[in-house]
Design an enzyme around this catalytic site. Structure first.
Site, PDB file in Angstrom:
ATOM      1  N   LYS A  83       0.862  -1.183   0.000  1.00 19.84           N
ATOM      2  CA  LYS A  83       0.000   0.000   0.000  1.00 19.84           C
ATOM      3  C   LYS A  83       0.901   1.238   0.000  1.00 19.84           C
ATOM      4  O   LYS A  83       1.750   1.387   0.890  1.00 19.84           O
ATOM      5  CB  LYS A  83      -0.843  -0.026   1.267  1.00 19.84           C
ATOM      6  CG  LYS A  83      -2.257   0.447   1.097  1.00 19.84           C
ATOM      7  CD  LYS A  83      -2.982   0.165   2.397  1.00 19.84           C
ATOM      8  CE  LYS A  83      -4.362   0.710   2.414  1.00 19.84           C
ATOM      9  NZ  LYS A  83      -4.917   0.684   3.761  1.00 19.84           N
TER      10      LYS A  83
HETATM   11  C1  E4P Z   1      -8.136   1.093   4.330  1.00 21.47           C
HETATM   12  O1  E4P Z   1      -7.553   0.761   3.340  1.00 21.47           O
HETATM   13  C2  E4P Z   1      -8.069   2.459   4.870  1.00 21.47           C
HETATM   14  O2  E4P Z   1      -6.814   2.744   5.378  1.00 21.47           O
HETATM   15  C3  E4P Z   1      -9.138   2.623   5.922  1.00 21.47           C
HETATM   16  O3  E4P Z   1     -10.359   2.139   5.390  1.00 21.47           O
HETATM   17  C4  E4P Z   1      -9.287   4.051   6.432  1.00 21.47           C
HETATM   18  O4  E4P Z   1     -10.425   4.112   7.240  1.00 21.47           O
HETATM   19  P1  E4P Z   1     -10.739   5.370   8.207  1.00 21.47           P
HETATM   20  O5  E4P Z   1     -11.009   6.557   7.360  1.00 21.47           O
HETATM   21  O6  E4P Z   1     -11.948   4.922   8.988  1.00 21.47           O
HETATM   22  O7  E4P Z   1      -9.516   5.540   9.069  1.00 21.47           O
END
Ligand code: E4P
Length: 217
Positions: A83
């Site tokens: 990522k």
């Molecule tokens: C996943 O890939 C993301 O990092 C995550 O869904 C972010 O979620 P949040 O906005 O609730 O922190």
């Protein structure tokens, strides 16, 4: 539509994977920081449980650092997807890692223009954050509609991974729009199961059965 769990919590991952509805896992530095233990070991264990794509995020903010960290994270397990945060560095690192056959999830995407660039760099997944857009009075799901349309127009293979999901209607809307994946925190997965009429129905079936059988005895 595939369902991913958005967590680094092994217990939650074991619970929902055992049911058979989880196709992958996404983590981020905030989620991993909540878990005790070595992040590499946690990532390895997650891969063993889910046996599907597991996103592990780089901490580096420069191209070389992201590539180095990405290559290293990719050695943890073949299921690991790297990522990288969206930006010039993230897009360049994505292109380089993809050229080496390493799968990449471009995260922190908040516009259709950003999603277009991620797809052009060959991203395996793009992660638009719908909840965080809703938080600033912008329709997060409208962004998903735009990205799905653009990717369809040009046949991009990048999968739309709806992230920052906060409630079951995000999931339903994503599925109606044809998004490839929704990544959900455990409480959202839990909420997908729930309907009061299901609970009332089970209760009534059992009560009717007991009443009829009791009367026969
Ligand atoms: C996943 O890939 C993301 O990092 C995550 O869904 C972010 O979620 P949040 O906005 O609730 O922190």
């Amino acid at each position: 539509m595939k369902l991913f769990l958005d967590t680094g919590n092994i217990k939650d991952i074991e619970t929902y994977c055992a049911i058979g509805i989880i196709d992958g896992v996404t983590t981020n530095p905030s989620l991993m920081a909540k878990e005790a233990g070595d992040p590499r070991e946690i990532t390895k264990r997650i891969c063993q449980i889910v046996k599907g794509p597991v996103s592990a995020e780089v901490l580096a903010t420069d191209v070389e650092g992201m590539i180095r960290e990405g290559r290293d994270l990719a050695t943890i397990d073949p299921h690991v997807v790297i990522k990288v945060p969206f930006g010039k560095a993230g897009v360049q690192a994505c292109k380089a890692l993809r050229a080496e056959g390493i799968r990449v999830n471009v995260t922190l995407v908040f516009s259709a223009a950003q999603a277009l660039l991620a797809a052009k760099a060959g991203a395996t997944f793009v992660s638009p954050f719908v909840g965080r857009l809703d938080d600033v009075a912008t329709d997060g799901m409208e962004l998903i509609q735009q990205i799905v349309e653009i990717y369809r127009n040009y046949g991009f293979e990048t999968e739309v991974l709806v992230a920052s999901v906060r409630h079951p209607m995000h999931v339903v809307a994503a599925a109606r729009m044809g998004a490839d994946i929704c990544t959900c925190p455990a409480p959202v997965i839990e909420s997908l199961f729930k309907h009061p009429l299901t609970d009332i129905g089970i209760d009534r079936f059992l009560k009717d059965w007991d009443a009829a059988k009791g009367a026969q005895q």
